[in-house]
Scaffold this motif. Structure first.
Motif, PDB file in Angstrom:
ATOM      1  N   LEU B  94      -3.725 -17.607   3.813  1.00  0.00           N
ATOM      2  CA  LEU B  94      -3.510 -18.438   5.010  1.00  0.00           C
ATOM      3  C   LEU B  94      -4.377 -19.706   4.972  1.00  0.00           C
ATOM      4  CD1 LEU B  94      -3.323 -15.610   7.670  1.00  0.00           C
ATOM      5  CD2 LEU B  94      -1.467 -17.148   7.013  1.00  0.00           C
ATOM      6  N   ILE B  95      -5.613 -19.539   4.546  1.00  0.00           N
ATOM      7  CA  ILE B  95      -6.503 -20.708   4.484  1.00  0.00           C
ATOM      8  C   ILE B  95      -5.996 -21.697   3.418  1.00  0.00           C
ATOM      9  CG2 ILE B  95      -8.825 -21.469   3.831  1.00  0.00           C
ATOM     10  CD1 ILE B  95      -9.862 -18.884   5.181  1.00  0.00           C
ATOM     11  N   GLU B 126      -0.870 -32.989  11.928  1.00  0.00           N
ATOM     12  CA  GLU B 126      -2.124 -32.834  11.189  1.00  0.00           C
ATOM     13  C   GLU B 126      -3.196 -32.201  12.077  1.00  0.00           C
ATOM     14  OE1 GLU B 126      -3.560 -36.454   9.458  1.00  0.00           O
ATOM     15  OE2 GLU B 126      -5.512 -35.574   9.035  1.00  0.00           O
ATOM     16  N   SER B 127      -3.260 -32.720  13.318  1.00  0.00           N
ATOM     17  CA  SER B 127      -4.244 -32.195  14.264  1.00  0.00           C
ATOM     18  C   SER B 127      -4.048 -30.691  14.490  1.00  0.00           C
ATOM     19  CB  SER B 127      -4.105 -32.969  15.579  1.00  0.00           C
ATOM     20  OG  SER B 127      -4.837 -32.357  16.588  1.00  0.00           O
ATOM     21  N   GLU B 133      -6.170 -24.128  10.578  1.00  0.00           N
ATOM     22  CA  GLU B 133      -7.059 -23.774   9.473  1.00  0.00           C
ATOM     23  C   GLU B 133      -8.373 -23.194  10.012  1.00  0.00           C
ATOM     24  OE1 GLU B 133      -8.307 -27.061   7.088  1.00  0.00           O
ATOM     25  OE2 GLU B 133      -9.210 -25.790   5.572  1.00  0.00           O
ATOM     26  N   ALA B 134      -8.850 -23.837  11.074  1.00  0.00           N
ATOM     27  CA  ALA B 134     -10.088 -23.347  11.690  1.00  0.00           C
ATOM     28  C   ALA B 134      -9.893 -21.942  12.239  1.00  0.00           C
ATOM     29  CB  ALA B 134     -10.511 -24.307  12.801  1.00  0.00           C
ATOM     30  N   ALA B 149      -7.053 -14.697  15.790  1.00  0.00           N
ATOM     31  CA  ALA B 149      -6.628 -15.681  14.781  1.00  0.00           C
ATOM     32  C   ALA B 149      -5.116 -15.665  14.609  1.00  0.00           C
ATOM     33  CB  ALA B 149      -7.301 -15.386  13.444  1.00  0.00           C
ATOM     34  N   ARG B 150      -4.555 -14.472  14.599  1.00  0.00           N
ATOM     35  CA  ARG B 150      -3.102 -14.357  14.442  1.00  0.00           C
ATOM     36  C   ARG B 150      -2.377 -15.018  15.610  1.00  0.00           C
ATOM     37  NH1 ARG B 150      -2.642  -8.962  14.014  1.00  0.00           N
ATOM     38  NH2 ARG B 150      -2.959  -8.939  11.762  1.00  0.00           N
ATOM     39  N   LEU B 151      -2.951 -14.745  16.841  1.00  0.00           N
ATOM     40  CA  LEU B 151      -2.367 -15.312  18.058  1.00  0.00           C
ATOM     41  C   LEU B 151      -2.364 -16.851  17.984  1.00  0.00           C
ATOM     42  CD1 LEU B 151      -1.437 -13.867  20.698  1.00  0.00           C
ATOM     43  CD2 LEU B 151      -3.646 -14.480  21.672  1.00  0.00           C
TER      44      LEU B 151
END
Lengths: 150, 500
Positions: B94-95, B126-127, B133-134, B149-151
Motif C-alpha cells: 500500500l505504501i 495529489e493532496s 500515504e500517511a 488506516a483501512r477506513l
C-alpha cells in the motif's frame, strides 16, 4: 465528444426525482445524523443532506470538505435513509452513481455496515457526516448528532 | 566617346550581372518570406498538435494512476482477512502503491501544467494521495490502527479515483476543443502559403518581364545593326538602349564597325594597287615578249647575211676576216638562244596552270632516256625512284625536270663515270623531291645566286648554257606554291631539292 447535454439531462432527472413528494419523512425517521465533534454545525436541512449525499454540496460553511458515509445497501437503516431523506429507491440511486461516474467522475459514498464503523469514520474526518440508528450510544465518542430540519 | 571613357562610363552604370545578383537576392528574400508565412500560419496548428500530444500523454498517465488505485482497493479488501506477515506485506504494498500513485500524479501535473483546470484537479488528487500515504504508515501496527488506516485509505482511494476520473473527463473535453481548433485551421497554412506565393510570384513576374523587355530591346538594336552592316551599310551604328553589358557590347560593336570601315577602305586601296601592279607587270611581260620577239628578226638577218657572206664571198676574205665573221654568226646564234630562253621564261609566267596527278618517275625516265640517246658514249647511271607522284601542271613540271636533270647531265660531263639520282624524301612532314648528281658541284657561298636569270657559276666555255634554266625551274616551282633550294660542294656534286 460532448457529454454536457447528457450530463444535464441526468442531473435534471435526478433533481426531479429528488424534489418530488417529501411527505411524511420526518415521522418515520429512526435514524440520527452524526457529524464530527469538531464540526460547528448543529442542524442541517434535508435538502443539504441530499445535496451532500449526491456530492453537489462538497463543503461545509467553514470550508471543510464534506465526506458522506453511507450504509450497506441491503440494511434497514439505509432503506430508511432512502425513504425518508432521499425518497428514492435503491436501484435509482445505483443508476445515478453510474451516470455520475461517467459524466462527472463522482462515485457513490463509501458504505459501512455497522453503526460503530460509521461512528469511527465520522470521528476520523472533521467534515464527515453519516447516519446511525437512533438508539446508538454516542456519549464519549468524538461525534455529535445534528438536528435535521425540513 | 573613347574606348576607355566608354568602359569607365559603363562600369558606373547598372549592369545585367548586378541585376542578376539582385534577382537571386530577391528570390532568397521571397523564399524566406514564404517560409516565415508558412511557419506563422502553421504555428497555431503545430502548437495545438503539441498540446494534443500532452493531453493524450496525461490521459495515459491518469489511466495508469487509476489502475494503481484499483490495486490499492483490492489490497485493502484483501487485508480484512489478513494478519501477521501478510498484513505487513500488504502495508508495504500500500505504501509503495501510494508512492507510485504520487509519482504518476506529479508527472501528469508537470506535463499538463498549462491547463489550469486540469492542474487544479490533479493537485487535489495529489493532496488526497499524500494523506492516503500517511494513513497507510499506520497500517498493520495493531488491529485498531489497521482498521483506522483501512477506513481512511478507502475514503482517500475513493476521492483520488474521483479526481482522476474528473481529470480524464477534463482531458477528453480539452482534447475535443484542441482537435476542433486544429481541424478548423487545417487549411490555413495552404491558403496562406498559396496567397504569399501568388503575391511574390506576381512581383517576380513583373521584374522578370521588365528585365526581359529591356534585354530584348537591347538585343534587337544590336541584331538590326548587324543586319545593316552585313548588307553593306558600314555607316550604321547600333543604338545603345541601356547602359548595361549589352549596351557595352553595342558600343564595342560600333567601335569594331568603325575600325572595319577604315580597314575596308584600306583594303580597297590595296586591291586597286595590286591590280595596277599586275597590269603593269603584264605590260612589262608583254613588252619583254615583244622586244624579244622583235629582236629575233634582226638577229636572223645578221646570222643569215653573215652566213651568205661567208658562203658567197668567203674566198675574198682573209683568214682573220672569216674568223671574225664566224664569231659574228656564233654570237648572233647565242643571242638567239638567249632570246628563245627569255621568251620561254616569259611564257611560263603567262601560261595558265592546270594541276593534276603527275607521274614524275615516268617523266624523269623519259628525260634520262633522251639524254643517253644524245650521247651514248657517256657512262652515266640514272637512279630514279619508282612511283614518284605529285599534284602539278604536267607541262611545267616536265620543263622543270628537264632543266634539273639536263643540268645534272651537263655538270657531270667532265667525269668519266657519273651517277644521277631522282627521288623523294620527307622533311618537316613535307614531301621533298630531289635531283642529285656527283658532278662539278658549286661553291655553297653562291648557292642563293643559282636561281637568278643569267646567273652562272661556271664559264660558258666550261659548261655551255645561257643561265636561264634554273631561273625557269625556280619560277615553275614558285608558281606551284613550292620552294626550291640547292646544296653542293665544288667537285663533289650537287643536290637540287624542291617541294610542290
Amino acid at each position: 465528444m460532448n457529454f454536457k447535454p447528457a450530463l444535464s439531462m441526468m442531473l435534471l432527472a435526478v433533481s426531479l426525482l429528488c424534489g418530488s413528494g417529501i411527505s411524511t419523512a420526518s415521522e418515520s425517521v429512526t435514524l440520527v445524523f452524526i457529524v464530527n465533534a469538531d464540526n460547528p454545525v448543529g442542524a442541517i436541512s434535508e435538502g443539504d443532506l441530499r445535496e451532500m449525499f449526491f456530492k453537489r454540496k462538497k463543503s461545509w460553511p467553514d470550508g471543510t470538505a464534506v465526506r458522506f458515509i453511507d450504509r450497506s445497501s441491503g440494511s434497514a437503516i439505509r432503506q430508511d435513509f432512502l425513504k425518508s431523506i432521499l425518497m428514492k429507491k435503491s436501484d435509482e440511486i445505483e443508476m445515478y452513481w453510474i451516470g455520475q461516474k461517467l459524466y462527472s467522475g463522482d462515485s457513490a459514498p463509501l458504505q459501512q455496515a455497522s453503526d460503530a464503523m460509521t461512528i469511527r469514520f465520522v470521528e476520523s474526518f472533521k467534515g464527515a457526516i453519516g447516519y446511525v440508528s437512533s438508539s446508538t450510544e454516542l456519549s464519549d465518542r468524538k461525534v455529535k448528532a445534528v438536528k435535521v430540519e425540513r | 566617346m573613347s574606348s576607355d571613357a566608354t568602359t569607365s562610363a559603363f562600369r558606373q552604370t547598372r549592369s545585367i550581372s548586378r541585376r542578376f545578383r539582385w534577382t537571386i537576392l530577391l528570390i532568397g528574400v521571397f523564399f524566406i518570406l514564404e517560409f516565415v508565412g508558412l511557419y506563422l500560419s502553421s504555428w497555431s496548428a503545430l502548437r495545438s498538435l503539441a498540446r494534443l500530444h500532452e493531453i493524450t500523454t496525461t490521459a495515459d498517465i491518469s489511466r495508469q494512476a487509476r489502475e494503481v488505485i484499483y490495486s490499492i482497493n483490492e489490497t485493502l479488501a484483501a487485508s480484512t482477512t489478513q494478519s501477521g506477515s501478510a498484513l505487513e506485506s500488504s502495508r508495504n504494498v500500500l505504501i509503495a502503491a501510494s508512492k507510485r500513485e504520487l509519482d504518476l500524479i506529479r508527472q501528469a501535473r508537470e506535463i499538463v501544467n498549462v491547463e489550469e483546470e486540469i492542474e487544479v484537479t490533479l493537485s487535489e488528487a495529489e493532496s488526497v494521495v499524500v494523506q492516503m500515504e500517511a494513513a497507510f504508515t499506520r497500517f498493520g501496527l495493531n488491529p485498531a490502527e489497521t482498521e483506522q488506516a483501512r477506513l481512511l485509505g478507502n475514503q482517500f482511494a475513493l476521492e483520488a479515483l474521483e479526481h482522476l476520473r474528473k481529470t480524464q473527463i477534463q482531458l477528453t473535453a480539452r482534447a475535443d476543443v484542441v482537435f476542433k481548433a486544429v481541424n478548423e485551421n487545417r487549411n490555413r497554412p495552404i491558403i496562406a502559403g498559396a496567397a504569399i506565393a501568388l503575391v511574390l510570384l506576381s512581383i517576380a513576374l513583373w521584374f522578370g518581364l521588365n528585365a526581359s523587355r529591356r534585354l530584348s530591346s537591347s538585343l534587337t538594336s544590336l541584331v538590326r545593326a548587324t543586319k545593316e552592316i552585313t548588307a553593306g551599310n558600314m555607316a550604321y551604328r547600333a543604338e545603345i538602349v541601356e547602359p548595361d553589358e549589352i549596351g557595352y557590347l553595342a558600343n564595342a560593336f560600333n567601335l569594331m564597325t568603325e575600325s572595319l570601315e577604315n580597314r575596308t577602305v584600306s583594303r580597297d586601296a590595296f586591291e586597286r594597287r595590286s591590280q595596277e601592279l599586275a597590269a603593269a607587270n603584264r605590260e612589262l611581260e608583254a613588252f619583254s615578249y615583244s622586244v624579244s620577239h622583235d629582236l629575233r628578226a634582226p638577229l636572223r638577218a645578221i646570222d643569215g647575211f653573215s652566213h651568205a657572206l661567208l658562203e658567197e664571198n668567203g674566198d675574198r676574205l682573209d683568214e682573220q676576216g672569216r674568223k671574225d665573221l664566224t664569231r659574228v654568226r656564233m654570237a648572233s646564234q647565242t643571242m638567239g638562244k638567249l632570246i628563245d630562253d627569255l621568251l620561254n621564261l616569259s611564257r611560263l609566267s603567262r601560261a595558265e596552270m592546270k594541276k593534276e596527278d603527275v607521274d614524275l618517275t615516268e617523266i624523269a625516265s623519259a628525260i634520262a632516256k633522251s639524254l643517253k640517246e644524245s650521247d651514248p658514249t657517256r657512262d652515266v647511271e640514272f637512279a630514279i625512284q619508282a612511283d614518284l607522284h605529285a599534284e602539278a601542271d604536267p607541262a611545267l613540271i616536265r620543263i622543270a625536270l628537264d632543266n634539273l636533270i639536263g643540268n645534272a647531265w651537263k655538270y657531270t660531263s667532265k667525269h668519266p663515270r657519273a651517277r644521277i639520282e631522282v627521288g623523294r624524301a620527307k622533311s618537316d612532314g613535307k614531301t621533298v623531291f630531289f635531283v642529285r648528281d656527283d658532278g662539278a658541284g658549286f661553291d655553297p657561298a653562291f648557292a642563293t645566286r643559282l636561281f637568278g636569270a643569267f646567273q652562272r657559276l661556271h664559264s660558258a666555255k666550261e659548261f655551255p648554257g645561257t643561265g636561264i634554266g634554273l631561273a625557269t625551274v625556280a619560277r615553275i616551282i614558285r608558281r606551284h606554291g613550292g620552294t626550291i633550294w640547292a646544296e653542293g660542294q665544288v667537285e663533289k656534286g650537287s643536290t637540287f631539292s624542291f617541294t610542290l
